[in-house]
Design a protein around this motif. Structure first.
Motif, PDB file in Angstrom:
ATOM      1  N   GLU A   1      26.353  -5.297  12.263  1.00 57.74           N
ATOM      2  CA  GLU A   1      25.831  -4.705  13.496  1.00 57.74           C
ATOM      3  C   GLU A   1      26.952  -4.420  14.489  1.00 57.74           C
ATOM      4  O   GLU A   1      26.962  -3.376  15.151  1.00 57.74           O
ATOM      5  N   VAL A   2      27.904  -5.343  14.588  1.00 61.77           N
ATOM      6  CA  VAL A   2      29.055  -5.113  15.472  1.00 61.77           C
ATOM      7  C   VAL A   2      29.825  -3.881  15.015  1.00 61.77           C
ATOM      8  O   VAL A   2      30.211  -3.020  15.824  1.00 61.77           O
ATOM      9  N   TYR A   3      30.047  -3.777  13.708  1.00 61.22           N
ATOM     10  CA  TYR A   3      30.791  -2.643  13.161  1.00 61.22           C
ATOM     11  C   TYR A   3      30.025  -1.336  13.393  1.00 61.22           C
ATOM     12  O   TYR A   3      30.621  -0.306  13.756  1.00 61.22           O
ATOM     13  N   ALA A   4      28.715  -1.356  13.183  1.00 62.28           N
ATOM     14  CA  ALA A   4      27.912  -0.152  13.408  1.00 62.28           C
ATOM     15  C   ALA A   4      27.967   0.290  14.871  1.00 62.28           C
ATOM     16  O   ALA A   4      28.066   1.489  15.175  1.00 62.28           O
ATOM     17  N   GLN A   5      27.894  -0.674  15.778  1.00 62.30           N
ATOM     18  CA  GLN A   5      27.987  -0.359  17.201  1.00 62.30           C
ATOM     19  C   GLN A   5      29.348   0.234  17.534  1.00 62.30           C
ATOM     20  O   GLN A   5      29.462   1.158  18.342  1.00 62.30           O
ATOM     21  N   LYS A   6      30.383  -0.293  16.893  1.00 60.79           N
ATOM     22  CA  LYS A   6      31.734   0.188  17.171  1.00 60.79           C
ATOM     23  C   LYS A   6      31.908   1.628  16.684  1.00 60.79           C
ATOM     24  O   LYS A   6      32.499   2.469  17.371  1.00 60.79           O
ATOM     25  N   LEU A   7      31.402   1.921  15.485  1.00 61.33           N
ATOM     26  CA  LEU A   7      31.459   3.291  14.977  1.00 61.33           C
ATOM     27  C   LEU A   7      30.694   4.249  15.881  1.00 61.33           C
ATOM     28  O   LEU A   7      31.132   5.376  16.136  1.00 61.33           O
ATOM     29  N   GLN A   8      29.545   3.798  16.369  1.00 59.20           N
ATOM     30  CA  GLN A   8      28.748   4.652  17.251  1.00 59.20           C
ATOM     31  C   GLN A   8      29.492   4.928  18.550  1.00 59.20           C
ATOM     32  O   GLN A   8      29.425   6.045  19.091  1.00 59.20           O
ATOM     33  N   ARG A   9      30.208   3.934  19.045  1.00 58.17           N
ATOM     34  CA  ARG A   9      31.009   4.138  20.258  1.00 58.17           C
ATOM     35  C   ARG A   9      32.082   5.191  20.026  1.00 58.17           C
ATOM     36  O   ARG A   9      32.330   6.042  20.880  1.00 58.17           O
TER      37      ARG A   9
ATOM     38  N   VAL B   1      22.773  -7.769  23.520  1.00 59.90           N
ATOM     39  CA  VAL B   1      23.768  -7.654  24.591  1.00 59.90           C
ATOM     40  C   VAL B   1      25.114  -8.204  24.125  1.00 59.90           C
ATOM     41  O   VAL B   1      26.171  -7.604  24.359  1.00 59.90           O
ATOM     42  N   LEU B   2      25.093  -9.336  23.419  1.00 61.72           N
ATOM     43  CA  LEU B   2      26.333  -9.941  22.940  1.00 61.72           C
ATOM     44  C   LEU B   2      27.022  -9.057  21.908  1.00 61.72           C
ATOM     45  O   LEU B   2      28.253  -8.903  21.922  1.00 61.72           O
ATOM     46  N   VAL B   3      26.244  -8.481  21.000  1.00 61.02           N
ATOM     47  CA  VAL B   3      26.814  -7.586  19.995  1.00 61.02           C
ATOM     48  C   VAL B   3      27.459  -6.383  20.661  1.00 61.02           C
ATOM     49  O   VAL B   3      28.554  -5.944  20.283  1.00 61.02           O
TER      50      VAL B   3
ATOM     51  N   LEU C   1      22.044 -14.360  31.565  1.00 61.05           N
ATOM     52  CA  LEU C   1      22.423 -14.194  32.967  1.00 61.05           C
ATOM     53  C   LEU C   1      23.938 -14.109  33.156  1.00 61.05           C
ATOM     54  O   LEU C   1      24.402 -13.613  34.190  1.00 61.05           O
ATOM     55  N   ASN C   2      24.703 -14.605  32.169  1.00 56.95           N
ATOM     56  CA  ASN C   2      26.157 -14.682  32.336  1.00 56.95           C
ATOM     57  C   ASN C   2      26.915 -13.933  31.242  1.00 56.95           C
ATOM     58  O   ASN C   2      28.073 -14.254  30.958  1.00 56.95           O
ATOM     59  N   ALA C   3      26.284 -12.941  30.634  1.00 60.46           N
ATOM     60  CA  ALA C   3      26.915 -12.209  29.531  1.00 60.46           C
ATOM     61  C   ALA C   3      28.202 -11.524  29.976  1.00 60.46           C
ATOM     62  O   ALA C   3      29.205 -11.513  29.242  1.00 60.46           O
ATOM     63  N   THR C   4      28.204 -10.964  31.169  1.00 62.64           N
ATOM     64  CA  THR C   4      29.401 -10.273  31.659  1.00 62.64           C
ATOM     65  C   THR C   4      30.556 -11.254  31.856  1.00 62.64           C
ATOM     66  O   THR C   4      31.705 -10.970  31.491  1.00 62.64           O
ATOM     67  N   THR C   5      30.255 -12.418  32.416  1.00 63.37           N
ATOM     68  CA  THR C   5      31.294 -13.432  32.598  1.00 63.37           C
ATOM     69  C   THR C   5      31.813 -13.934  31.253  1.00 63.37           C
ATOM     70  O   THR C   5      33.023 -14.120  31.070  1.00 63.37           O
ATOM     71  N   LEU C   6      30.920 -14.134  30.301  1.00 64.05           N
ATOM     72  CA  LEU C   6      31.325 -14.597  28.974  1.00 64.05           C
ATOM     73  C   LEU C   6      32.237 -13.592  28.285  1.00 64.05           C
ATOM     74  O   LEU C   6      33.155 -13.966  27.555  1.00 64.05           O
ATOM     75  N   SER C   7      31.996 -12.304  28.509  1.00 65.87           N
ATOM     76  CA  SER C   7      32.759 -11.269  27.818  1.00 65.87           C
ATOM     77  C   SER C   7      34.217 -11.210  28.270  1.00 65.87           C
ATOM     78  O   SER C   7      35.048 -10.579  27.612  1.00 65.87           O
ATOM     79  N   ARG C   8      34.549 -11.865  29.376  1.00 60.26           N
ATOM     80  CA  ARG C   8      35.936 -11.866  29.845  1.00 60.26           C
ATOM     81  C   ARG C   8      36.832 -12.730  28.967  1.00 60.26           C
ATOM     82  O   ARG C   8      38.043 -12.534  28.933  1.00 60.26           O
ATOM     83  N   ASP C   9      36.244 -13.695  28.287  1.00 58.92           N
ATOM     84  CA  ASP C   9      36.993 -14.538  27.357  1.00 58.92           C
ATOM     85  C   ASP C   9      36.523 -14.181  25.952  1.00 58.92           C
ATOM     86  O   ASP C   9      35.407 -14.528  25.545  1.00 58.92           O
ATOM     87  N   LYS C  10      37.358 -13.479  25.191  1.00 54.25           N
ATOM     88  CA  LYS C  10      36.957 -12.966  23.876  1.00 54.25           C
ATOM     89  C   LYS C  10      36.567 -14.088  22.929  1.00 54.25           C
ATOM     90  O   LYS C  10      35.601 -13.965  22.170  1.00 54.25           O
ATOM     91  N   THR C  11      37.315 -15.203  22.965  1.00 54.15           N
ATOM     92  CA  THR C  11      37.019 -16.315  22.064  1.00 54.15           C
ATOM     93  C   THR C  11      35.676 -16.947  22.401  1.00 54.15           C
ATOM     94  O   THR C  11      34.871 -17.246  21.506  1.00 54.15           O
ATOM     95  N   LYS C  12      35.414 -17.164  23.701  1.00 54.13           N
ATOM     96  CA  LYS C  12      34.135 -17.741  24.114  1.00 54.13           C
ATOM     97  C   LYS C  12      32.976 -16.815  23.757  1.00 54.13           C
ATOM     98  O   LYS C  12      31.913 -17.259  23.317  1.00 54.13           O
ATOM     99  N   LEU C  13      33.174 -15.517  23.970  1.00 52.19           N
ATOM    100  CA  LEU C  13      32.137 -14.542  23.622  1.00 52.19           C
ATOM    101  C   LEU C  13      31.818 -14.612  22.138  1.00 52.19           C
ATOM    102  O   LEU C  13      30.644 -14.595  21.735  1.00 52.19           O
ATOM    103  N   PHE C  14      32.855 -14.717  21.317  1.00 50.53           N
ATOM    104  CA  PHE C  14      32.649 -14.797  19.870  1.00 50.53           C
ATOM    105  C   PHE C  14      31.912 -16.084  19.500  1.00 50.53           C
ATOM    106  O   PHE C  14      30.982 -16.069  18.684  1.00 50.53           O
ATOM    107  N   GLN C  15      32.308 -17.213  20.094  1.00 53.62           N
ATOM    108  CA  GLN C  15      31.656 -18.492  19.801  1.00 53.62           C
ATOM    109  C   GLN C  15      30.186 -18.470  20.198  1.00 53.62           C
ATOM    110  O   GLN C  15      29.324 -18.946  19.448  1.00 53.62           O
ATOM    111  N   VAL C  16      29.893 -17.904  21.363  1.00 57.34           N
ATOM    112  CA  VAL C  16      28.510 -17.833  21.829  1.00 57.34           C
ATOM    113  C   VAL C  16      27.692 -16.926  20.919  1.00 57.34           C
ATOM    114  O   VAL C  16      26.536 -17.228  20.588  1.00 57.34           O
TER     115      VAL C  16
ATOM    116  N   ALA D   1      31.361  -5.284  20.441  1.00 57.59           N
ATOM    117  CA  ALA D   1      31.740  -3.946  19.979  1.00 57.59           C
ATOM    118  C   ALA D   1      32.663  -3.254  20.968  1.00 57.59           C
ATOM    119  O   ALA D   1      33.395  -2.333  20.599  1.00 57.59           O
ATOM    120  N   GLY D   2      32.645  -3.696  22.232  1.00 53.25           N
ATOM    121  CA  GLY D   2      33.503  -3.099  23.238  1.00 53.25           C
ATOM    122  C   GLY D   2      34.922  -3.638  23.247  1.00 53.25           C
ATOM    123  O   GLY D   2      35.777  -3.121  23.964  1.00 53.25           O
TER     124      GLY D   2
END
Length: 290
Positions: free
Chosen positions: A196-204, A168-170, A137-152, A174-175
């Motif tokens: 998976e993060v790297y693959a998503q980034k290449l696809q982007r 969603v987190l991956v 429910l709060n993925a967008t809010t979490l993504s504003r803090d890169k460190t918190k997003l990584f920890q989660v 990747a963004g």
């Protein structure tokens, strides 16, 4: 009947007025406990660092099969449990978020990764589900803090790496810009998630390049020419490429490897390249193209 109704309303008003005058008492009783003192129903001691917390062992067993087995099967007379690799402040926050004493502390962007990490450690599935729902429910809010997003994401990868929430987190990771992503501690994250993060980034990068080529009316270069699919100078990209190749080299026979454009994709080539093997594979490829 009207007299009875009137009297009932007076009693309700009196109760309401009493609550208003005792607001301070209600607030005081609703504060979060520090678990520092034992009670008749909270006698089990959890120790970490130089502090002790007293909890209900039965409640721990309700939440965790690990504690149910540890406290009521393997060691039924155990009175004290030590949690290592954690600070007293972290354990207190965790206990407040899983225990109604008298009220349970809500999950927040700041504490959800901590609570989920402990829940994973002690196999607390109800707590894991609660954390996952909050994260979704709060993925967008979490993504504003890169460190918190990584920890989660690290904590979530230990809970359910195949869930839609994990996807969603991956995607959020990747963004992140390459230079910011390279500063994160990827050694703490499982290799499959990094891949998976790297693959998503290449696809982007590929999607962005195709969209740019389409809008400019030019022909996209499928072989990566004309700018490339990924920035070669980025330290994260270079590290991820090296790591990804080493990982693929270590997984012999477990999946089809990427083929050059002039080779057959029917069977994967040998992972150990010798001159004889390379010559034989070229002959096989040429025969297939004929």
């Amino acid at each position: 009947m009207s007299d009875n109704l009137s009297a009932r309303w007076h009693r309700i008003l009196e109760m309401t007025n009493f609550r208003d005058t005792s607001e301070d008492v209600v607030i005081a009783r609703s504060s979060f406990d520090d678990f520092s003192q034992p009670t008749p129903w909270r006698t089990f001691e959890i120790s970490t660092g130089n502090r002790s917390f007293y909890v209900n062992a039965g409640w721990l067993a309700e939440l965790s099969p690990y504690f149910a087995d540890e406290l009521f099967v393997r060691k039924p007379n155990l009175k004290r449990y030590v949690i290592d690799q954690a600070t007293p402040e972290e354990v207190l926050e965790f206990l407040r978020c899983i225990t109604f004493c008298p009220m349970r502390k809500p999950l927040t962007v700041k504490n959800v990764s901590l609570v989920l990490t402990f829940a994973n450690r002690f196999d607390m599935r109800p707590v894991q589900a609660r954390c996952e729902n909050f994260i979704a429910l709060n993925a967008t809010t979490l993504s504003r803090d890169k460190t918190k997003l990584f920890q989660v994401t690290c904590a979530m990868s230990q809970c359910d790496p195949n869930s839609s929430t994990m996807s969603v987190l991956v995607d959020k990771l990747a963004g992140i810009k390459d230079d910011e992503l390279s500063r994160l501690h990827f050694a703490e994250m499982p290799g499959d998630v990094v891949a998976e993060v790297y693959a998503q980034k290449l696809q982007r990068h590929k999607d962005k390049k195709k969209a740019s080529s389409y809008l400019s009316g030019g022909d996209a270069d499928d072989n990566g020419g004309g700018g490339g699919d990924s920035p070669q100078g980025c330290c994260f990209t270079q590290w991820a490429t090296s790591w990804f190749r080493r990982r693929r080299g270590g997984r012999r026979g477990r999946g089809r490897q990427q083929q050059p454009n002039n080779q057959s994709a029917i069977a994967p080539p040998p992972l150990i390249s010798s001159s004889g093997d390379h010559h034989h594979h070229q002959k096989t490829s040429q025969h297939h193209h004929r």
